[in-house]
Design a protein around this motif. Structure first.
Motif, PDB file in Angstrom:
ATOM      1  N   UNK A 145      47.537  19.224  -6.402  1.00 47.47           N
ATOM      2  CA  UNK A 145      48.102  19.397  -7.746  1.00 47.47           C
ATOM      3  C   UNK A 145      49.008  20.610  -7.885  1.00 47.47           C
ATOM      4  N   UNK A 146      49.198  21.363  -6.818  1.00 49.17           N
ATOM      5  CA  UNK A 146      50.144  22.474  -6.930  1.00 49.17           C
ATOM      6  C   UNK A 146      51.576  21.969  -7.099  1.00 49.17           C
ATOM      7  N   UNK A 147      51.830  20.718  -6.751  1.00 50.61           N
ATOM      8  CA  UNK A 147      53.167  20.150  -6.970  1.00 50.61           C
ATOM      9  C   UNK A 147      53.281  19.487  -8.335  1.00 50.61           C
ATOM     10  N   UNK A 148      52.135  19.163  -8.962  1.00 54.28           N
ATOM     11  CA  UNK A 148      52.109  18.566 -10.296  1.00 54.28           C
ATOM     12  C   UNK A 148      50.948  19.172 -11.065  1.00 54.28           C
ATOM     13  N   UNK A 149      51.067  20.433 -11.457  1.00 54.99           N
ATOM     14  CA  UNK A 149      49.934  21.123 -12.088  1.00 54.99           C
ATOM     15  C   UNK A 149      49.528  20.478 -13.414  1.00 54.99           C
ATOM     16  N   UNK A 150      48.234  20.517 -13.676  1.00 54.43           N
ATOM     17  CA  UNK A 150      47.736  20.076 -14.970  1.00 54.43           C
ATOM     18  C   UNK A 150      47.216  21.280 -15.745  1.00 54.43           C
ATOM     19  N   UNK A 152      45.213  24.168 -17.914  1.00 57.13           N
ATOM     20  CA  UNK A 152      44.011  25.024 -17.906  1.00 57.13           C
ATOM     21  C   UNK A 152      43.637  25.591 -16.535  1.00 57.13           C
ATOM     22  N   UNK A 153      44.570  25.585 -15.584  1.00 60.38           N
ATOM     23  CA  UNK A 153      44.306  26.200 -14.275  1.00 60.38           C
ATOM     24  C   UNK A 153      45.472  27.098 -13.861  1.00 60.38           C
ATOM     25  N   UNK A 154      46.018  27.818 -14.845  1.00 59.81           N
ATOM     26  CA  UNK A 154      47.228  28.607 -14.597  1.00 59.81           C
ATOM     27  C   UNK A 154      47.014  29.735 -13.607  1.00 59.81           C
ATOM     28  N   UNK A 155      45.807  30.285 -13.517  1.00 57.72           N
ATOM     29  CA  UNK A 155      45.527  31.341 -12.542  1.00 57.72           C
ATOM     30  C   UNK A 155      45.203  30.773 -11.168  1.00 57.72           C
ATOM     31  N   UNK A 156      44.617  29.577 -11.163  1.00 58.15           N
ATOM     32  CA  UNK A 156      44.185  28.958  -9.903  1.00 58.15           C
ATOM     33  C   UNK A 156      45.354  28.395  -9.087  1.00 58.15           C
ATOM     34  N   UNK A 157      46.245  27.640  -9.732  1.00 57.12           N
ATOM     35  CA  UNK A 157      47.274  26.923  -8.977  1.00 57.12           C
ATOM     36  C   UNK A 157      48.202  27.831  -8.162  1.00 57.12           C
ATOM     37  N   UNK A 158      48.646  28.958  -8.668  1.00 55.98           N
ATOM     38  CA  UNK A 158      49.476  29.827  -7.820  1.00 55.98           C
ATOM     39  C   UNK A 158      48.755  30.276  -6.551  1.00 55.98           C
ATOM     40  N   UNK A 159      47.436  30.481  -6.664  1.00 51.89           N
ATOM     41  CA  UNK A 159      46.682  30.929  -5.490  1.00 51.89           C
ATOM     42  C   UNK A 159      46.616  29.857  -4.414  1.00 51.89           C
ATOM     43  N   UNK A 160      46.655  28.602  -4.824  1.00 55.06           N
ATOM     44  CA  UNK A 160      46.645  27.498  -3.864  1.00 55.06           C
ATOM     45  C   UNK A 160      48.055  27.061  -3.477  1.00 55.06           C
ATOM     46  N   UNK A 161      49.016  27.315  -4.378  1.00 53.10           N
ATOM     47  CA  UNK A 161      50.395  26.948  -4.065  1.00 53.10           C
ATOM     48  C   UNK A 161      50.948  27.707  -2.879  1.00 53.10           C
ATOM     49  N   UNK A 183      48.114  25.025  13.477  1.00 57.17           N
ATOM     50  CA  UNK A 183      47.659  25.293  12.116  1.00 57.17           C
ATOM     51  C   UNK A 183      48.138  24.176  11.201  1.00 57.17           C
ATOM     52  N   UNK A 184      47.211  23.572  10.476  1.00 59.02           N
ATOM     53  CA  UNK A 184      47.535  22.495   9.546  1.00 59.02           C
ATOM     54  C   UNK A 184      46.765  22.679   8.242  1.00 59.02           C
ATOM     55  N   UNK A 185      47.182  21.930   7.233  1.00 61.79           N
ATOM     56  CA  UNK A 185      46.619  22.087   5.894  1.00 61.79           C
ATOM     57  C   UNK A 185      46.199  20.737   5.318  1.00 61.79           C
ATOM     58  N   UNK A 186      45.051  20.726   4.658  1.00 62.35           N
ATOM     59  CA  UNK A 186      44.596  19.560   3.906  1.00 62.35           C
ATOM     60  C   UNK A 186      44.694  19.888   2.423  1.00 62.35           C
ATOM     61  N   UNK A 187      45.204  18.922   1.660  1.00 63.36           N
ATOM     62  CA  UNK A 187      45.344  19.088   0.209  1.00 63.36           C
ATOM     63  C   UNK A 187      44.493  18.013  -0.478  1.00 63.36           C
ATOM     64  N   UNK A 243      46.473   8.921  -3.225  1.00 62.03           N
ATOM     65  CA  UNK A 243      47.779   8.671  -3.822  1.00 62.03           C
ATOM     66  C   UNK A 243      48.016   9.431  -5.119  1.00 62.03           C
ATOM     67  N   UNK A 244      47.105  10.350  -5.445  1.00 62.72           N
ATOM     68  CA  UNK A 244      47.206  11.094  -6.712  1.00 62.72           C
ATOM     69  C   UNK A 244      48.522  11.875  -6.811  1.00 62.72           C
ATOM     70  N   UNK A 245      48.992  12.398  -5.703  1.00 58.99           N
ATOM     71  CA  UNK A 245      50.173  13.256  -5.745  1.00 58.99           C
ATOM     72  C   UNK A 245      51.483  12.487  -5.869  1.00 58.99           C
TER      73      UNK A 245
END
Length: 252
Positions: A145-150, A152-161, A183-187, A243-245
């Motif tokens: 969701x860092x590409x499509x933020x919803x 009430x998580x304004x502090x959280x998303x930048x930390x994961x973005x 090195x790879x990443x799971x979202x 497929x959420x993203x």
């Protein structure tokens, strides 16, 4: 040195996603380094459970936002096992909070726990791996969701973005030192949604997927195994989100 590969799974003491990742790796023959910060009792129970299955497992404590603690964690794992083949960094925090209530302290806390901790773990686990002829693999955890933020998580998303950029940076830095370090990443998407999540939010999260169901921690664990076992993948960010993203909704 152990004959088995060794995996450190952060945040795996409690029965959340990290626990299930550790379970999958144990079944694959890995020796397990179970990390916890404050959940000592749960981590001890996890180690007992995994040992009862005939797996090698030990618990290791550490505040991952503390550089000294992270260095000690890596040193302790290497002292116990003699090697480190995989780091799976699942430890993170997230709680909803209205924008009007978010403080600078909230933002700093998320950046320390989610971003800085990921950096420090990748740095010190990665530098240990580059010294090994066999290299190693690191798996970070972002958020679809860092590409499509919803809301009430304004502090959280930048930390994961920041995690995708961090992942690509370490893929380059560590491979430059040893091409066998990846090195790879799971979202993740809606997987093991919190029990306290309001039912309306849960239903909306599931409806926002293309597969119309909540994911399981096993879906995430399978993605981790894919990254560990396919040695031609590095610098990749993989949504495990049903497929959420990509789903823009029906427009209703």
């Amino acid at each position: 040195m152990t004959d088995r590969k060794v995996a450190l799974i952060t945040g795996s003491g409690k029965q959340r996603v990290g626990w299930h990742v550790a379970e999958a790796l144990g079944a694959r023959g890995y020796s397990l380094a179970i990390h916890y910060r404050t959940s000592a009792q749960e981590a001890a129970e996890t180690v007992k459970e995994f040992r009862s299955r005939g797996w090698e497992a030990n618990a290791f404590a550490g505040d991952l936002a503390d550089e000294t603690a992270v260095k000690k964690l890596m040193a302790d794992v290497l002292s116990e096992y003699g090697q480190l083949d995989a780091l799976v960094h699942t430890a993170a925090i997230w709680q909803p909070k209205k924008l009007e209530e978010v403080t600078a302290a909230d933002v700093r806390h998320y950046l320390e726990v989610n971003t800085l901790a990921t950096f420090l773990c990748c740095q010190h686990a990665g530098l240990a791996m580059v010294k090994q002829a066999t290299g190693g693999c690191l798996v970070t955890f972002g958020d679809w969701a860092t590409i499509r933020p919803y809301l009430n998580y304004a502090a959280y998303f930048p930390s994961k973005g920041a995690i995708p950029a961090l992942t690509r940076t370490f893929a380059v830095e560590l491979a430059h030192r040893n091409p066998r370090v990846r090195v790879n990443c799971i979202q993740p998407g809606p997987v093991m949604l919190p029990a306290e999540l309001p039912e309306a939010e849960r239903a909306a999260a599931i409806a926002g997927t293309l597969v119309k169901r909540e994911g399981t921690p096993q879906h995430v664990a399978q993605a981790v195994l894919h990254f560990l076992e396919n040695d031609f993948l590095t610098g990749v960010c993989l949504p495990v989100d049903g497929g959420r993203s990509v789903f823009a909704g029906t427009g209703d």
